[in-house]
Design a protein around this motif. Structure first.
Motif: not given
Length: 222
Positions: A29-30, A46-47, A66-70
């Protein structure tokens, strides 16, 4: 089509825009995927944020992605065994095949950190910064091609290298705890025997290959 495999209610808060974006997602999700093939092979996670062609595109079936920004075409597009907390901004950043040990890296700039496979908690800022480093922890490389030749040896850790071409000939040597600041500073073939050096100033210690805990401050010092 986007999110083609997603099960009912497993994709809460997830957005996919682009051909086959998040196409394999079954549980996660998200997530936000924008771009052709963005996160297209990830089945769970997720995230995450992936913006750009094939961004986070190699992530597959491993849990813990999770919680990676690319942000950038082909950023973090290698296979992914469950990394989290990475930030990759720029074309081809952090794009190697990453193991589950490669957490909390920050890479900003064209091809910055693009060979990292298992290093964690590194910060790379600048085009080509640490672009050959595969493993190594808690390093800071700021500047065009800073730390650019450090490669595959374990133990390249705890270094702070700032400046264009600074520390760019470490190669496969296990240099640690070096502080190098300035254009071309510390740009000799630094071996593990040069660990702990401090070089501040343009071209400071730029011929040193070995010799621990030397301190050089000033233009072309030592």
């Amino acid at each position: 089509s986007a999110m083609n495999s997603t099960a009912a209610n497993a994709q809460t808060g997830t957005i996919a825009i682009g051909a086959v974006a998040l196409n394999a997602l079954t549980d996660g999700g998200v997530n936000l995927a924008i771009g052709h093939q963005a996160m297209d092979a990830m089945t769970q996670g997720d995230y995450n944020i992936a913006i750009g062609t094939d961004a986070l595109g190699g992530a597959t079936t491993a849990d813990g992605i999770d919680k990676n920004t690319c942000i950038g075409h082909y950023s973090m597009d290698g296979t992914n065994a469950g990394t989290e907390g990475n930030v990759a901004v720029g074309y081809g950043t952090l794009s190697a095949n990453m193991t589950s040990a490669a957490h909390n890296n920050v890479a900003v700039g064209h091809l910055a950190g693009n060979a990292i496979t298992s290093g964690e908690k590194n910060t790379f800022l600048g085009s080509g910064a640490a672009d050959a480093l595969t493993q190594g922890d808690l390093n800071v490389a700021i500047g065009h091609n800073a730390m650019g030749n450090a490669s595959s040896t374990d133990g390249i850790d705890h270094n702070v290298i700032i400046g264009a071409y600074a520390g760019d000939e470490i190669a496969a040597n296990a240099l640690t705890q070096a502080v190098i600041v300035g254009y071309g500073a510390g740009s000799g073939v630094l071996t593990s025997a040069a660990s702990g050096i401090v070089a501040v100033g343009n071209l400071a210690l730029n011929s040193l290959t070995s010799g621990q805990r030397n301190t050089a401050v000033g233009y072309q010092a030592m």
